[in-house]
Scaffold this active site. Structure first.
Site, mmCIF file in Angstrom:
data_model
loop_
_atom_site.group_PDB
_atom_site.id
_atom_site.type_symbol
_atom_site.label_atom_id
_atom_site.label_comp_id
_atom_site.label_asym_id
_atom_site.label_seq_id
_atom_site.Cartn_x
_atom_site.Cartn_y
_atom_site.Cartn_z
ATOM 1 N N GLY A 20 0.811 -1.213 0.000
ATOM 2 C CA GLY A 20 0.000 0.000 0.000
ATOM 3 C C GLY A 20 0.842 1.258 0.000
ATOM 4 O O GLY A 20 1.862 1.333 0.686
ATOM 5 N N ILE B 168 1.582 2.132 6.631
ATOM 6 C CA ILE B 168 0.776 2.946 7.535
ATOM 7 C C ILE B 168 0.194 2.082 8.650
ATOM 8 O O ILE B 168 -0.182 2.592 9.697
ATOM 9 C CB ILE B 168 -0.349 3.695 6.797
ATOM 10 C CG1 ILE B 168 -1.372 2.729 6.194
ATOM 11 C CG2 ILE B 168 0.210 4.627 5.734
ATOM 12 C CD1 ILE B 168 -2.634 3.420 5.683
ATOM 13 N N ASP B 169 0.125 0.767 8.433
ATOM 14 C CA ASP B 169 -0.452 -0.137 9.443
ATOM 15 C C ASP B 169 0.408 -0.251 10.699
ATOM 16 O O ASP B 169 -0.079 -0.674 11.748
ATOM 17 C CB ASP B 169 -0.668 -1.534 8.856
ATOM 18 C CG ASP B 169 -1.728 -1.547 7.773
ATOM 19 O OD1 ASP B 169 -2.729 -0.824 7.927
ATOM 20 O OD2 ASP B 169 -1.548 -2.264 6.773
ATOM 21 N N MET C 168 -8.562 2.288 8.392
ATOM 22 C CA MET C 168 -7.849 1.089 7.953
ATOM 23 C C MET C 168 -7.227 0.348 9.134
ATOM 24 O O MET C 168 -6.834 0.951 10.129
ATOM 25 C CB MET C 168 -6.767 1.449 6.939
ATOM 26 C CG MET C 168 -7.294 1.755 5.549
ATOM 27 S SD MET C 168 -5.944 2.108 4.402
ATOM 28 C CE MET C 168 -6.859 2.261 2.877
ATOM 29 N N GLY C 169 -7.090 -0.965 8.968
ATOM 30 C CA GLY C 169 -6.490 -1.808 9.992
ATOM 31 C C GLY C 169 -7.158 -3.161 10.011
ATOM 32 O O GLY C 169 -8.255 -3.307 10.534
ATOM 33 N N LEU D 110 -7.691 7.989 1.479
ATOM 34 C CA LEU D 110 -7.263 9.341 1.842
ATOM 35 C C LEU D 110 -6.228 9.317 2.951
ATOM 36 O O LEU D 110 -5.309 10.142 2.974
ATOM 37 C CB LEU D 110 -8.476 10.165 2.288
ATOM 38 C CG LEU D 110 -9.530 10.457 1.219
ATOM 39 C CD1 LEU D 110 -10.751 11.106 1.861
ATOM 40 C CD2 LEU D 110 -8.962 11.341 0.128
ATOM 41 N N GLN D 111 -6.333 8.364 3.879
ATOM 42 C CA GLN D 111 -5.441 8.355 5.034
ATOM 43 C C GLN D 111 -4.015 7.940 4.685
ATOM 44 O O GLN D 111 -3.096 8.161 5.462
ATOM 45 C CB GLN D 111 -6.008 7.432 6.121
ATOM 46 C CG GLN D 111 -6.208 5.987 5.712
ATOM 47 C CD GLN D 111 -7.310 5.304 6.499
ATOM 48 O OE1 GLN D 111 -7.225 5.178 7.702
ATOM 49 N NE2 GLN D 111 -8.347 4.859 5.810
ATOM 50 N N ARG D 112 -3.820 7.371 3.510
ATOM 51 C CA ARG D 112 -2.457 6.962 3.160
ATOM 52 C C ARG D 112 -1.831 7.835 2.077
ATOM 53 O O ARG D 112 -0.688 7.609 1.685
ATOM 54 C CB ARG D 112 -2.447 5.502 2.726
ATOM 55 C CG ARG D 112 -3.130 5.197 1.410
ATOM 56 C CD ARG D 112 -3.197 3.695 1.187
ATOM 57 N NE ARG D 112 -3.669 3.371 -0.157
ATOM 58 C CZ ARG D 112 -4.066 2.172 -0.535
ATOM 59 N NH1 ARG D 112 -4.065 1.169 0.327
ATOM 60 N NH2 ARG D 112 -4.456 1.934 -1.772
#
EC number: 2.7.1.90
Length: 419
Positions: A16, A146-147, A193-194, A305-307
């Site tokens: 990602g 990002i995780d 996400m997660g 959007l968060q990444r």
């Protein structure tokens, strides 16, 4: 020990995208050039693209200091990414032979792969093959996700910027719900996400400050999710508050392991690593609340959007991503192989961190979860320990280079056509 006569380097990006992955690419490129390597090749769409013979000479695209600065500020994977699972050596030796034939043709000394868990599996397999069949090519992993779920590292580049964006966005969502009379009596469920690790969703708590109460509840996938308990909590909150905001991980699941998003629609799509596509958790929970309570609801999915929010990037994150890219290149140049660069936190206040290298065999296919004692006893929030851990990672800003009021990214039309 490094080769006395240096040849070339190849670098790829996998998994990602993030707001910081290209800063690591810039770090690899700059360090390779500073250490005397002739060419730095970029795989187009990771090892999958490499197998198809797709790569570029990065010096044709990073031609100035301004290009390098734009690259650091450009979100997503500049080289293109992939989710390609290398087969086991015994399953398909021909794939490895093809990769190594390409690497030898390009006179590669160092192979750097920027990615997360699955990408480190690629580094592990390629370095093992090199050792077994006598290749001198060094393989080093550069962490990115990002995780934030890679083992043995304090945190991963990409996480700090995503956490900053999530904290900022949740705060704005709370303000929006508070300000509108029409939103009173409404529950807003924010899906973050997660899959198995709740590091991103926990970052919603960063919105809590002297000018904001923060989300009313946070649900992480580390603990089983009880739908009835969730409904009861929302009922109680609505008795006390005009507007309720709840943050949930996309991967929350029942005690028997069924994802909440599967309650509404069982996803058929799985990627090369067997991961189901998780989406619709917030939408399903909103439908349940509307049916059970009769309240107004709104499902908000931050999605990609968060990444990719480079306009809200953390300066700490961008700088560390660059340093980690350089450290990966340095490690490979000095003879390391089958390793991944990790970040070691030295102190919280003032925040200080350094880099080390660890055996990728102890990292690949492992998953680092939020510790149980960083989640409240009732499982509906994160503790102060979590906040103390994440807050240093979101500090500082990286000013975009603006053109006509919009951030400029590094872009080459002919290069992008190759993707």
């Amino acid at each position: 020990m490094a080769n006395s006569k240096k040849r070339n380097v190849i670098v790829g990006q996998s998994g990602g995208p993030t707001a910081a992955i290209n800063s690591s690419l810039a770090g690899v490129y700059r360090t390779a050039k500073d250490r005397g390597y002739n060419k730095v090749y970029g795989m187009l769409h990771g090892v999958q693209g490499l197998l198809e013979g797709r790569y570029v000479d990065l010096s044709e695209h990073i031609q100035s200091g301004l290009d390098a600065e734009l690259l650091k500020r450009t979100p997503s994977a500049y080289l293109g990414s992939c989710r390609y699972k290398l087969p086991g050596i015994n399953e398909n030796k021909e794939v490895y032979e093809k990769i190594f034939d390409i690497l030898e043709k390009l006179e590669i000394d160092c192979f750097i792969y920027i990615g997360g868990n699955d990408s480190m599996d690629t580094i592990k397999k390629l370095s093992d093959y090199a050792i077994v069949f006598g290749s001198d090519i060094r393989f080093v992993g550069c962490p990115k996700t990002i995780d934030n779920d890679l083992a043995l590292t304090d945190h991963t580049p990409g996480y700090g910027s995503a956490a900053k964006y999530i904290g900022t966005s949740v705060k704005e969502i709370i303000r929006d719900g508070w300000s509108l009379e029409t939103a009173h009596g409404q529950v807003m469920v924010v899906e973050i996400m997660g899959r198995n690790a709740g590091w991103l969703t926990g970052a919603a708590a960063l919105s809590k400050s002297e000018d904001c109460d923060g989300p009313d509840a946070i649900y992480l996938p580390e603990l089983p999710f009880d739908i009835q308990a969730f409904i009861d909590k929302c009922k109680e909150l609505l008795k006390k508050k005009a507007s309720v905001v709840v943050a949930v991980s996309e991967g929350i699941h029942t005690a028997d392991g069924k994802y909440i998003c599967e309650m509404d629609n069982d996803p058929d799509y799985v990627d090369a690593f067997g991961h189901k596509q998780l989406t619709g958790t917030a939408r399903y929970l909103c439908s349940v609340l509307a049916a059970e309570i009769g309240c107004k609801t709104r499902a908000i999915e931050l999605s990609t959007l968060q990444r990719a929010a480079s306009h809200c990037a953390s300066r700490v994150d961008i700088l560390e991503a660059y340093e980690v890219g350089g450290a990966a290149m340095k490690a490979a140049d000095e003879g390391d192989t089958g390793k991944m660069v990790v970040i070691k936190r030295l102190s919280d206040d003032p925040y200080q961190a350094g880099t080390e290298v660890k055996d990728v065999h102890k990292i690949a296919n492992d998953e680092r979860l939020v510790p149980r004692n960083w989640i409240t006893k009732d499982g509906t929030y994160v503790t102060n320990e979590f906040i103390t851990y994440v807050r240093p990672l979101i500090q500082g800003d990286v000013s975009p280079i603006m053109v006509d009021g919009i951030p400029r990214h590094l872009y080459r039309k002919g290069f992008q056509d190759l993707l």
